[in-house]
Design an enzyme around this catalytic site. Structure first.
Site, PDB file in Angstrom:
ATOM      1  NE  ARG A 121     -45.159 -30.879  62.718  1.00 39.79           N
ATOM      2  CZ  ARG A 121     -45.274 -31.165  64.003  1.00 39.79           C
ATOM      3  NH1 ARG A 121     -44.877 -32.318  64.452  1.00 39.79           N
ATOM      4  NH2 ARG A 121     -45.807 -30.321  64.831  1.00 39.79           N
ATOM      5  NE  ARG A 123     -44.303 -24.371  66.669  1.00 41.06           N
ATOM      6  CZ  ARG A 123     -44.189 -25.016  67.821  1.00 41.06           C
ATOM      7  NH1 ARG A 123     -44.462 -24.390  68.937  1.00 41.06           N
ATOM      8  NH2 ARG A 123     -43.798 -26.267  67.848  1.00 41.06           N
ATOM      9  NE  ARG A 127     -50.836 -21.617  66.072  1.00 44.44           N
ATOM     10  CZ  ARG A 127     -51.605 -21.304  67.101  1.00 44.44           C
ATOM     11  NH1 ARG A 127     -52.440 -20.297  67.016  1.00 44.44           N
ATOM     12  NH2 ARG A 127     -51.561 -21.999  68.223  1.00 44.44           N
ATOM     13  CG  ASP A 172     -51.573 -31.857  64.641  1.00 48.38           C
ATOM     14  OD1 ASP A 172     -50.417 -31.426  64.523  1.00 48.38           O
ATOM     15  OD2 ASP A 172     -51.910 -32.670  65.520  1.00 48.38           O
ATOM     16  CE1 TYR A 221     -48.960 -35.936  71.310  1.00 48.82           C
ATOM     17  CE2 TYR A 221     -48.906 -37.711  69.692  1.00 48.82           C
ATOM     18  CZ  TYR A 221     -48.311 -36.623  70.299  1.00 48.82           C
ATOM     19  OH  TYR A 221     -47.064 -36.227  69.905  1.00 48.82           O
TER      20      TYR A 221
HETATM   21  O1  1CP Z   1     -45.805 -29.009  57.366  1.00 51.80           O
HETATM   22  C1  1CP Z   1     -46.338 -30.044  57.745  1.00 51.80           C
HETATM   23  O2  1CP Z   1     -45.730 -31.093  57.979  1.00 51.80           O
HETATM   24  C2  1CP Z   1     -47.853 -30.057  57.824  1.00 51.80           C
HETATM   25  C3  1CP Z   1     -48.468 -29.975  59.034  1.00 51.80           C
HETATM   26  C4  1CP Z   1     -48.276 -30.893  60.240  1.00 51.80           C
HETATM   27  C5  1CP Z   1     -48.065 -32.284  60.349  1.00 51.80           C
HETATM   28  C6  1CP Z   1     -47.777 -33.293  59.250  1.00 51.80           C
HETATM   29  C7  1CP Z   1     -48.431 -30.397  61.553  1.00 51.80           C
HETATM   30  C8  1CP Z   1     -48.652 -28.991  61.879  1.00 51.80           C
HETATM   31  N1  1CP Z   1     -48.384 -31.461  62.420  1.00 51.80           N
HETATM   32  C9  1CP Z   1     -48.146 -32.618  61.733  1.00 51.80           C
HETATM   33  C10 1CP Z   1     -48.024 -33.985  62.241  1.00 51.80           C
HETATM   34  C11 1CP Z   1     -47.928 -34.210  63.713  1.00 51.80           C
HETATM   35  N2  1CP Z   1     -48.574 -33.545  64.736  1.00 51.80           N
HETATM   36  C12 1CP Z   1     -47.188 -35.267  64.287  1.00 51.80           C
HETATM   37  C13 1CP Z   1     -46.423 -36.292  63.491  1.00 51.80           C
HETATM   38  C14 1CP Z   1     -45.095 -35.794  63.049  1.00 51.80           C
HETATM   39  C15 1CP Z   1     -44.050 -35.657  64.114  1.00 51.80           C
HETATM   40  O3  1CP Z   1     -43.778 -36.627  64.837  1.00 51.80           O
HETATM   41  O4  1CP Z   1     -43.480 -34.558  64.192  1.00 51.80           O
HETATM   42  C16 1CP Z   1     -47.348 -35.203  65.684  1.00 51.80           C
HETATM   43  C17 1CP Z   1     -46.727 -36.113  66.722  1.00 51.80           C
HETATM   44  C18 1CP Z   1     -48.227 -34.117  65.949  1.00 51.80           C
HETATM   45  C19 1CP Z   1     -48.742 -33.679  67.266  1.00 51.80           C
HETATM   46  C20 1CP Z   1     -48.410 -32.271  67.497  1.00 51.80           C
HETATM   47  N3  1CP Z   1     -49.126 -31.238  66.980  1.00 51.80           N
HETATM   48  C21 1CP Z   1     -47.305 -31.735  68.173  1.00 51.80           C
HETATM   49  C22 1CP Z   1     -46.228 -32.532  68.866  1.00 51.80           C
HETATM   50  C23 1CP Z   1     -46.534 -32.571  70.313  1.00 51.80           C
HETATM   51  C24 1CP Z   1     -45.588 -33.414  71.118  1.00 51.80           C
HETATM   52  O5  1CP Z   1     -45.895 -34.564  71.394  1.00 51.80           O
HETATM   53  O6  1CP Z   1     -44.534 -32.898  71.486  1.00 51.80           O
HETATM   54  C25 1CP Z   1     -47.386 -30.336  68.094  1.00 51.80           C
HETATM   55  C26 1CP Z   1     -46.457 -29.324  68.669  1.00 51.80           C
HETATM   56  C27 1CP Z   1     -48.541 -30.034  67.317  1.00 51.80           C
HETATM   57  C28 1CP Z   1     -49.013 -28.710  66.881  1.00 51.80           C
HETATM   58  C29 1CP Z   1     -48.625 -28.367  65.498  1.00 51.80           C
HETATM   59  N4  1CP Z   1     -48.930 -29.134  64.411  1.00 51.80           N
HETATM   60  C30 1CP Z   1     -48.466 -28.529  63.265  1.00 51.80           C
HETATM   61  C31 1CP Z   1     -47.854 -27.279  63.669  1.00 51.80           C
HETATM   62  C32 1CP Z   1     -47.241 -26.285  62.718  1.00 51.80           C
HETATM   63  C33 1CP Z   1     -47.951 -27.202  65.058  1.00 51.80           C
HETATM   64  C34 1CP Z   1     -47.477 -26.044  65.918  1.00 51.80           C
HETATM   65  C35 1CP Z   1     -48.650 -25.406  66.556  1.00 51.80           C
HETATM   66  C36 1CP Z   1     -48.788 -23.926  66.425  1.00 51.80           C
HETATM   67  O7  1CP Z   1     -48.530 -23.318  65.377  1.00 51.80           O
HETATM   68  O8  1CP Z   1     -49.217 -23.355  67.427  1.00 51.80           O
END
Ligand code: 1CP
Length: 345
Positions: free
Chosen positions: A27, A31, A40, A77, A152
């Site tokens: 990640r 943020r 964003r 994502d 999900y």
């Molecule tokens: O930098 C990077 O890694 C690239 C982008 C990336 C990746 C690989 C994002 C951006 N998300 C992910 C993978 C992802 N998304 C996973 C697997 C990794 C992990 O376990 O952390 C999962 C479970 C998600 C689902 C997801 N998307 C969540 C988690 C929700 C939960 O269950 O608590 C969230 C918060 C998101 C939104 C998201 N995805 C990525 C970002 C930067 C964000 C934040 C959203 C925003 O900016 O508003």
């Protein structure tokens, strides 16, 4: 895949230990970076950011401008797959994702035939990143693993124990299998397309490999990941694949033996000695600093970084966190971590 320049991270995934471990951070685009928050804020929602190549390329590259990381990861994502299948997926300000939960009755409304067309902008992002990145940087593509994505799709949001999805699998085994098969096929097509567009390596994020008994782990985690590896390699022979089965714990040896991934990501709760004993010596490992150690920083972080590097000194190792970086992480701590790993402490 470009084989022209030496990419230390790709070489490590392929089994060649480097003098010091290459590093990327799960990640890493996100943020904790003010420049990410600025893009964003300008975007028309999170999915719009994922589907706008100009913006997605920009945020994928932001962490590499600040830190000497060995890889860029595609900005997208894991939930773009349910969105591409036609399920309603929303990301609301700072909160986790909200999906309209799938039921055995609504499963038939999903549209697997439109997945690649819907994800064309993400593939364009991969092509542009490939053309922009320095030749020694590895480009990582990714997909969520079927069980994690299904949890999900069924639960409608992140859940601490995935109870809704675990019950769905037990109560509706046929519908569950239909969903998993759909996700395996969509993931294979999507990952193959990322590799053909220029990704050097792909990672399978199985973020919810925890809370499963061994029977469920075999069915819901090992078998779908194995089928994805096999399906991708049928189209892209030798495709380099990292598996990240977060929470696999005592199932880790079975996961690495059966799935065929090149390298395995270790979550931070995995003891270093246990990992060293369970994962064959030739297999590259990735990980596994606790993201909160990076938030706190200082001597405790530095000591743990040294322990992790020492524990994997005899095998190919990619340094990473043991789960994603959290938004409150101070940027100076990230800079310090990268500097320490580059020094090979
Ligand atoms: O930098 C990077 O890694 C690239 C982008 C990336 C990746 C690989 C994002 C951006 N998300 C992910 C993978 C992802 N998304 C996973 C697997 C990794 C992990 O376990 O952390 C999962 C479970 C998600 C689902 C997801 N998307 C969540 C988690 C929700 C939960 O269950 O608590 C969230 C918060 C998101 C939104 C998201 N995805 C990525 C970002 C930067 C964000 C934040 C959203 C925003 O900016 O508003």
């Amino acid at each position: 895949m470009s084989a022209s320049a030496h990419k230390p991270l790709l070489a490590t995934v392929l089994g060649q230990r480097q003098a010091r471990p290459p590093i990327w951070i799960m990640r890493q685009a996100g943020r904790y970076l003010p420049e990410y928050r600025a893009v964003r804020a300008r975007s028309n929602g999170f999915l719009h950011l994922c589907y706008t190549p100009d913006l997605a390329v920009e945020v994928s590259l932001q962490p590499l401008r600040r830190f000497d990381l060995d890889a860029a990861i595609l900005f997208s994502d894991i939930l773009v797959i349910p969105d591409a299948l036609g399920q309603s997926v929303r990301f609301e300000g700072g909160e986790g994702p909200i999906l309209e939960p799938i039921t055995p009755q609504t499963l038939g409304l999903l549209r697997p035939e439109r997945v690649l067309e819907h994800l064309a902008p993400v593939l364009e992002t991969v092509r542009r990143l490939r053309a922009t990145l320095a030749p020694d940087k590895t480009l990582i593509g990714f997909s969520g693993s079927p069980w994690t994505v299904a949890s999900y799709m069924i639960g409608g949001k992140g859940s601490p124990d995935q109870a809704a999805a675990r019950l769905f699998a037990l109560r509706h085994p046929e519908a569950f299998q239909t969903l998993m098969d759909m996700l395996v096929d969509a993931s294979v097509a999507y990952l193959v397309a990322q590799l053909l567009a220029g990704a050097d390596v792909v990672q399978l994020f199985e973020s919810w490999a925890l809370n499963l008994d061994e029977v469920a782990f075999a069915r819901q985690v090992i078998e779908p990941n194995r089928r994805i590896v096999e399906g991708v390699r049928a189209r892209v022979p030798k495709a380099p694949i990292i598996g990240f089965p977060r929470g696999a714990a005592g199932n880790i040896a079975a996961y690495v033996a059966a799935t065929g991934v090149n390298a395995v990501g270790l979550d931070y709760a995995t003891p270093l000695g246990f990992a060293a004993a369970q994962v064959p010596l030739a297999m590259p490992v990735q990980g596994n600093l606790d993201p909160l150690r990076l938030v706190a920083g200082g001597a405790q972080m530095e000591a743990r970084v040294s322990q992790i590097i020492a524990a994997f000194a005899d095998r190919p190792h990619i340094f990473n966190l043991g789960h994603g970086i959290v938004p409150e992480t101070p940027i100076e701590h990230v800079a310090r971590l990268v500097e320490l790993v580059k020094r090979g402490v």
